[in-house]
Design a protein around this motif. Sequence first.
Motif, PDB file in Angstrom:
ATOM      1  N   ARG A 334      -5.315 -17.327  -3.795  1.00 26.54           N
ATOM      2  CA  ARG A 334      -4.294 -16.766  -4.683  1.00 26.54           C
ATOM      3  C   ARG A 334      -4.974 -15.734  -5.557  1.00 26.54           C
ATOM      4  NH1 ARG A 334      -0.289 -19.888  -8.900  1.00 26.54           N
ATOM      5  NH2 ARG A 334       0.171 -17.935  -9.937  1.00 26.54           N
ATOM      6  N   GLU A 335      -4.604 -14.471  -5.383  1.00 30.04           N
ATOM      7  CA  GLU A 335      -5.258 -13.395  -6.130  1.00 30.04           C
ATOM      8  C   GLU A 335      -4.179 -12.531  -6.770  1.00 30.04           C
ATOM      9  OE1 GLU A 335      -9.564 -12.245  -5.067  1.00 30.04           O
ATOM     10  OE2 GLU A 335      -8.173 -10.996  -3.938  1.00 30.04           O
ATOM     11  N   ARG A 336      -4.580 -11.759  -7.758  1.00 33.37           N
ATOM     12  CA  ARG A 336      -3.706 -10.702  -8.289  1.00 33.37           C
ATOM     13  C   ARG A 336      -3.209  -9.864  -7.105  1.00 33.37           C
ATOM     14  NH1 ARG A 336      -7.213  -6.434 -11.415  1.00 33.37           N
ATOM     15  NH2 ARG A 336      -7.968  -6.158  -9.310  1.00 33.37           N
ATOM     16  N   THR A 337      -1.924  -9.534  -7.083  1.00 37.28           N
ATOM     17  CA  THR A 337      -1.418  -8.788  -5.920  1.00 37.28           C
ATOM     18  C   THR A 337      -0.206  -7.930  -6.274  1.00 37.28           C
ATOM     19  OG1 THR A 337      -0.585  -9.013  -3.650  1.00 37.28           O
ATOM     20  CG2 THR A 337       0.075 -10.721  -5.193  1.00 37.28           C
ATOM     21  N   ASP A 338       0.142  -7.034  -5.373  1.00 35.83           N
ATOM     22  CA  ASP A 338       1.395  -6.281  -5.482  1.00 35.83           C
ATOM     23  C   ASP A 338       2.495  -7.157  -4.877  1.00 35.83           C
ATOM     24  OD1 ASP A 338      -0.023  -3.770  -6.186  1.00 35.83           O
ATOM     25  OD2 ASP A 338      -0.695  -3.836  -4.110  1.00 35.83           O
ATOM     26  N   SER A 339       3.765  -6.927  -5.296  1.00 37.46           N
ATOM     27  CA  SER A 339       4.836  -7.680  -4.627  1.00 37.46           C
ATOM     28  C   SER A 339       5.503  -6.842  -3.532  1.00 37.46           C
ATOM     29  CB  SER A 339       5.864  -8.185  -5.626  1.00 37.46           C
ATOM     30  OG  SER A 339       6.315  -7.133  -6.442  1.00 37.46           O
ATOM     31  N   CYS A 340       5.427  -5.512  -3.650  1.00 37.60           N
ATOM     32  CA  CYS A 340       5.993  -4.629  -2.617  1.00 37.60           C
ATOM     33  C   CYS A 340       5.303  -3.266  -2.687  1.00 37.60           C
ATOM     34  CB  CYS A 340       7.493  -4.454  -2.838  1.00 37.60           C
ATOM     35  SG  CYS A 340       8.245  -3.328  -1.640  1.00 37.60           S
ATOM     36  N   THR A 341       4.831  -2.779  -1.567  1.00 37.39           N
ATOM     37  CA  THR A 341       4.159  -1.468  -1.582  1.00 37.39           C
ATOM     38  C   THR A 341       4.757  -0.510  -0.539  1.00 37.39           C
ATOM     39  OG1 THR A 341       2.470  -2.292  -0.087  1.00 37.39           O
ATOM     40  CG2 THR A 341       1.941  -2.369  -2.426  1.00 37.39           C
ATOM     41  N   VAL A 342       6.016  -0.723  -0.191  1.00 36.70           N
ATOM     42  CA  VAL A 342       6.629   0.176   0.808  1.00 36.70           C
ATOM     43  C   VAL A 342       6.668   1.630   0.307  1.00 36.70           C
ATOM     44  CG1 VAL A 342       8.637   0.575   2.295  1.00 36.70           C
ATOM     45  CG2 VAL A 342       7.933  -1.759   1.764  1.00 36.70           C
ATOM     46  N   PRO A 343       7.029   1.879  -0.988  1.00 37.52           N
ATOM     47  CA  PRO A 343       7.017   3.285  -1.451  1.00 37.52           C
ATOM     48  C   PRO A 343       5.637   3.942  -1.296  1.00 37.52           C
ATOM     49  CG  PRO A 343       8.156   1.868  -3.050  1.00 37.52           C
ATOM     50  CD  PRO A 343       7.509   0.963  -2.057  1.00 37.52           C
ATOM     51  N   ALA A 344       4.576   3.205  -1.601  1.00 37.74           N
ATOM     52  CA  ALA A 344       3.215   3.749  -1.439  1.00 37.74           C
ATOM     53  C   ALA A 344       2.862   3.912   0.032  1.00 37.74           C
ATOM     54  CB  ALA A 344       2.206   2.832  -2.121  1.00 37.74           C
ATOM     55  N   ALA A 345       3.285   2.945   0.854  1.00 35.42           N
ATOM     56  CA  ALA A 345       2.988   3.022   2.288  1.00 35.42           C
ATOM     57  C   ALA A 345       3.591   4.278   2.903  1.00 35.42           C
ATOM     58  CB  ALA A 345       3.514   1.775   3.007  1.00 35.42           C
ATOM     59  N   ALA A 346       4.742   4.692   2.388  1.00 35.80           N
ATOM     60  CA  ALA A 346       5.382   5.916   2.914  1.00 35.80           C
ATOM     61  C   ALA A 346       4.515   7.137   2.626  1.00 35.80           C
ATOM     62  CB  ALA A 346       6.775   6.073   2.312  1.00 35.80           C
ATOM     63  N   VAL A 347       3.855   7.154   1.466  1.00 34.23           N
ATOM     64  CA  VAL A 347       2.957   8.268   1.130  1.00 34.23           C
ATOM     65  C   VAL A 347       1.725   8.236   2.053  1.00 34.23           C
ATOM     66  CG1 VAL A 347       1.536   9.293  -0.701  1.00 34.23           C
ATOM     67  CG2 VAL A 347       3.773   8.305  -1.267  1.00 34.23           C
ATOM     68  N   VAL A 348       1.235   7.044   2.341  1.00 31.12           N
ATOM     69  CA  VAL A 348       0.110   6.905   3.272  1.00 31.12           C
ATOM     70  C   VAL A 348       0.535   7.394   4.673  1.00 31.12           C
ATOM     71  CG1 VAL A 348      -1.503   5.287   4.362  1.00 31.12           C
ATOM     72  CG2 VAL A 348      -0.795   4.929   1.977  1.00 31.12           C
ATOM     73  N   ALA A 349       1.753   7.032   5.062  1.00 31.67           N
ATOM     74  CA  ALA A 349       2.248   7.449   6.384  1.00 31.67           C
ATOM     75  C   ALA A 349       2.395   8.969   6.459  1.00 31.67           C
ATOM     76  CB  ALA A 349       3.568   6.759   6.692  1.00 31.67           C
ATOM     77  N   GLU A 350       2.793   9.607   5.358  1.00 27.67           N
ATOM     78  CA  GLU A 350       2.814  11.091   5.326  1.00 27.67           C
ATOM     79  C   GLU A 350       1.427  11.627   5.681  1.00 27.67           C
ATOM     80  OE1 GLU A 350       3.782  12.751   1.504  1.00 27.67           O
ATOM     81  OE2 GLU A 350       5.688  11.693   1.382  1.00 27.67           O
ATOM     82  N   ALA A 351       0.406  11.012   5.072  1.00 25.41           N
ATOM     83  CA  ALA A 351      -0.969  11.469   5.315  1.00 25.41           C
ATOM     84  C   ALA A 351      -1.343  11.309   6.784  1.00 25.41           C
ATOM     85  CB  ALA A 351      -1.942  10.698   4.434  1.00 25.41           C
ATOM     86  N   MET A 352      -0.999  10.157   7.364  1.00 20.36           N
ATOM     87  CA  MET A 352      -1.375   9.917   8.764  1.00 20.36           C
ATOM     88  C   MET A 352      -0.632  10.858   9.713  1.00 20.36           C
ATOM     89  SD  MET A 352      -3.793   7.776   8.544  1.00 20.36           S
ATOM     90  CE  MET A 352      -4.077   7.445  10.284  1.00 20.36           C
ATOM     91  N   VAL A 353       0.659  11.084   9.432  1.00 21.57           N
ATOM     92  CA  VAL A 353       1.427  12.029  10.263  1.00 21.57           C
ATOM     93  C   VAL A 353       0.825  13.431  10.110  1.00 21.57           C
ATOM     94  CG1 VAL A 353       3.671  13.176  10.511  1.00 21.57           C
ATOM     95  CG2 VAL A 353       3.558  10.683  10.303  1.00 21.57           C
ATOM     96  N   ALA A 354       0.502  13.811   8.875  1.00 21.97           N
ATOM     97  CA  ALA A 354      -0.071  15.147   8.640  1.00 21.97           C
ATOM     98  C   ALA A 354      -1.388  15.301   9.402  1.00 21.97           C
ATOM     99  CB  ALA A 354      -0.294  15.371   7.144  1.00 21.97           C
ATOM    100  N   LEU A 355      -2.209  14.275   9.409  1.00 20.10           N
ATOM    101  CA  LEU A 355      -3.506  14.365  10.106  1.00 20.10           C
ATOM    102  C   LEU A 355      -3.319  14.505  11.619  1.00 20.10           C
ATOM    103  CD1 LEU A 355      -5.315  11.818   7.822  1.00 20.10           C
ATOM    104  CD2 LEU A 355      -6.280  14.067   8.391  1.00 20.10           C
ATOM    105  N   VAL A 356      -2.360  13.778  12.174  1.00 22.40           N
ATOM    106  CA  VAL A 356      -2.112  13.863  13.624  1.00 22.40           C
ATOM    107  C   VAL A 356      -1.531  15.234  13.986  1.00 22.40           C
ATOM    108  CG1 VAL A 356      -0.668  12.978  15.510  1.00 22.40           C
ATOM    109  CG2 VAL A 356      -1.851  11.384  13.984  1.00 22.40           C
ATOM    110  N   VAL A 357      -0.534  15.669  13.218  1.00 21.56           N
ATOM    111  CA  VAL A 357       0.118  16.957  13.534  1.00 21.56           C
ATOM    112  C   VAL A 357      -0.874  18.105  13.314  1.00 21.56           C
ATOM    113  CG1 VAL A 357       1.997  18.519  12.898  1.00 21.56           C
ATOM    114  CG2 VAL A 357       2.437  16.063  13.078  1.00 21.56           C
ATOM    115  N   ALA A 358      -1.657  18.014  12.226  1.00 22.69           N
ATOM    116  CA  ALA A 358      -2.637  19.074  11.950  1.00 22.69           C
ATOM    117  C   ALA A 358      -3.671  19.139  13.073  1.00 22.69           C
ATOM    118  CB  ALA A 358      -3.326  18.816  10.610  1.00 22.69           C
ATOM    119  N   SER A 359      -4.067  17.987  13.575  1.00 21.99           N
ATOM    120  CA  SER A 359      -5.040  17.969  14.666  1.00 21.99           C
ATOM    121  C   SER A 359      -4.463  18.665  15.911  1.00 21.99           C
ATOM    122  CB  SER A 359      -5.439  16.523  14.985  1.00 21.99           C
ATOM    123  OG  SER A 359      -6.513  16.518  15.882  1.00 21.99           O
ATOM    124  N   ALA A 360      -3.200  18.375  16.201  1.00 22.29           N
ATOM    125  CA  ALA A 360      -2.559  18.996  17.375  1.00 22.29           C
ATOM    126  C   ALA A 360      -2.384  20.508  17.171  1.00 22.29           C
ATOM    127  CB  ALA A 360      -1.222  18.319  17.654  1.00 22.29           C
TER     128      ALA A 360
END
Length: 388
Positions: A334-360
Amino acid sequence: MPGIRFTTAGESHGPGLVTVVEGLPAGLELTPGDIDTDLGRRQLGHGRGGRMKIESDRAIVTAGIRHGKTLGSPIALRVDNRDYANWEERMNPWPVDADVAEVHLPRPGHADLVGLQKYGFTDVRNVLERASARETAARVAAGALAKAYLRAFGVQVRSHVTRIGSVTAPVTGILHVEQFDEVDASPVRCLDSGASEALVAEINSSRKANESLGGVYEVQTFGLVPGIGSHVSWEERLDGRLAGAIMSIQAMKGVGVGDGFDLAGRVGSKAHDEIFFSEELGYHRETNRAGGLEGGMTTGDPLVVSGAMKPLPTLTKPLRSVDLATKEPAQALRERTDSCTVPAAAVVAEAMVALVVASAYREKFGGDNISDAVAAHAAYEERIGWRR
Ligand code: EPS
């Protein structure tokens, strides 16, 4: 096909995170704000825990940029962990003169138990520190460079949250890039203000019940030309590369392109995007069910990728587990934790999509200097008669 490659290093409570990004051409203009704005966006969102009050993420450039322009050499970025000050004994790279207790209570749904078995540890901390989604700060820093590169071609990557727990935002239809301008003002990064309130309420009630929540987000990329990616080999299909990138983000359990899983239940005539031609628009579609991808290649319509995130596995009311030292039943860590990080995950997903598209893009348009790539892009638009 050398495109843009990146790697990350760093533990959640260690001294800091590092990313090295290779393959960006020389001459690309950057400002510190290009990176730090996205690092700040990743820290937001209703449902975050106490750690985000400690961290204030900033990128320190240690290589590859001079006087605000890329050199064409690998770019190295560092994001320090402020919380390391509180963890110096437990996470010191070198032996310490203190008794540091091992963690023996693996959390179901986390990398804890399997990582321990695989790497031959007895202390769960040796796994959880790297498995932690803190690592995504480094991905976002790398993604910000990819976004700056894509901007040179008029490409923009945006995201929004469409579901948290059992609450879903209304279906939106085809979106335009300007509609995302205010999305960060919503505490859950939802485009619909009514739904935004309902999503916040869902997080509040689950937090009261000591539960965590997952959800769904969508990343949309605007301003693409047709023909990024390729049908000719499995490795070059952009949908495969995007799915791998999204699924590599901590806690993801599903990915969709365009209408995704819904397409499986439709008849063919309601599943595809009919083709039209006009002098003004050239070839175009009136729908975007395919999410801007046909045959593993962009069509030129917005690229739409969604991700499904499971509820976070660190729970304030822990699940049943086993004490690794005694093999007796026990409650998970049992540790200090977030209860929901979907809004942040969407920002991370932007980064991953940008890296894939930029590579292509980099693979297709090459160029030692960004101006070479922009010229190649313009010549390609001319050849295919692209008018958007
Ligand atoms: C995380 C647990 C929490 C989150 C962390 C990811 O950290 P801590 O254990 O220090 O409270 O805050 O996310 C971040 C630090 C971040 O920057 O996103 C986990 O177990 O994945």
